[in-house]
Design a protein around this motif. Structure first.
Motif, PDB file in Angstrom:
ATOM      1  N   THR A   1       2.403   4.847   0.692  1.00  0.00           N
ATOM      2  CA  THR A   1       2.564   5.794   1.794  1.00  0.00           C
ATOM      3  C   THR A   1       2.978   7.136   1.206  1.00  0.00           C
ATOM      4  O   THR A   1       3.401   7.237   0.043  1.00  0.00           O
ATOM      5  CB  THR A   1       3.632   5.321   2.795  1.00  0.00           C
TER       6      THR A   1
ATOM      7  N   GLU B   1       0.834  -1.200   0.000  1.00  0.00           N
ATOM      8  CA  GLU B   1       0.000   0.000   0.000  1.00  0.00           C
ATOM      9  C   GLU B   1       0.874   1.257   0.000  1.00  0.00           C
ATOM     10  O   GLU B   1       1.918   1.307   0.659  1.00  0.00           O
ATOM     11  CB  GLU B   1      -0.938  -0.003   1.202  1.00  0.00           C
TER      12      GLU B   1
ATOM     13  N   GLU C   1       5.572   8.861   2.002  1.00  0.00           N
ATOM     14  CA  GLU C   1       7.008   8.839   1.728  1.00  0.00           C
ATOM     15  C   GLU C   1       7.302   8.155   0.394  1.00  0.00           C
ATOM     16  O   GLU C   1       8.138   8.631  -0.386  1.00  0.00           O
ATOM     17  CB  GLU C   1       7.736   8.117   2.868  1.00  0.00           C
ATOM     18  N   GLN C   2       6.624   7.058   0.113  1.00  0.00           N
ATOM     19  CA  GLN C   2       6.828   6.367  -1.158  1.00  0.00           C
ATOM     20  C   GLN C   2       6.378   7.225  -2.332  1.00  0.00           C
ATOM     21  O   GLN C   2       7.038   7.271  -3.385  1.00  0.00           O
ATOM     22  CB  GLN C   2       6.074   5.028  -1.158  1.00  0.00           C
TER      23      GLN C   2
END
Length: 252
Positions: free
Chosen positions: A162, A160, A164-165
């Motif tokens: 985030t 999933e 940050e990603q």
């Protein structure tokens, strides 16, 4: 025979006795030393000395109270000065805050506001078929949006997403071009495409992978402030449609 004319002398044996006595009474004995005459009482103080001593005694007794009174007055003056300074500082801060609020209100009412108007996403997600995605955006503000740029990512992730990603993936992406959006102007943006094979589509349908479409719009208003609008949509295999993500849908 003596003559009758010869005077008869008186038989006076001590003719100078009274005189000698008189002389001795007027002459002191030279063998007794003379002593100076000294007054037994001390000399009286002058008026100046008495007045000075009285004044000095009065000042010595009064001086501590005068110094304490001066210190108290100094403390009162210092406290009053601090109070005035704080009042002036508070008034200055209030004036600055009011000015900043008025400025922010003016900017907010006159600046550009670029936001999402909707997604253009595949109605059906099929394997080995190119899938296209984009979104619509509009300038809801009263000023032009300058140097508008768009970045987007469309693909399958094994976990999933985030924040940050999303930031990491978009950091390497570049906007294809920049442009200006005037108030109330609408434009499509964020064009992207992906082809999913059977394996990855099967993992998406089984909840072991996720199909995401996310990105951002960056622009500058006429007051030279930079703003950013982010968006995110994820495919829901149970509903067989895309829906908004719980994260990464913000605007400033």
């Amino acid at each position: 025979m003596k003559s009758d004319s010869e005077p008869v002398r008186e038989n006076n044996q001590t003719p100078d006795t009274s005189r000698e006595t008189d002389v001795q009474a007027h002459h002191s004995n030279p063998d007794i030393p003379s002593t100076p005459s000294v007054s037994s009482s001390p000399p009286s103080k002058t008026h100046c000395q008495i007045t000075y001593k009285i004044e000095k005694d009065w000042w010595d007794k009064t001086k501590p109270f005068v110094e304490i009174a001066g210190l108290v007055l100094l403390l009162i003056y210092t406290a009053y000065t601090i109070k005035i300074y704080r009042a002036n500082a508070k008034a200055a801060n209030a004036a600055k805050s009011a000015a900043d609020t008025a400025r922010d209100t003016l900017i907010a009412s006159q600046r550009a506001w670029v936001g999402m108007k909707g997604f253009f996403l595949p109605v059906k997600v099929l394997p080995n078929v190119p899938l296209s995605a984009s979104y619509g955006q509009v300038n809801f503000g009263h000023g032009p949006a300058l140097s508008v740029g768009n970045r987007a990512a469309f693909g399958v992730l094994e976990q999933e997403l985030t924040v940050e990603q999303a930031e990491t993936r978009l950091a390497t992406a570049k906007s294809p071009n920049t442009y200006t959006m005037f108030p109330s102007e609408e434009t499509p943006a964020g064009q992207a495409s992906v082809t999913i094979n059977n394996y990855w589509l099967g993992r998406v349908n089984n909840g072991k992978a996720w199909l995401y479409y996310f990105g951002d719009t960056v622009y500058r208003d006429e007051f030279k402030a930079v703003h950013r609008t982010t968006f995110c949509s994820v495919y829901n295999p149970a509903a067989k449609q895309f829906q908004y993500c719980e994260i990464y849908n913000d605007a400033d």
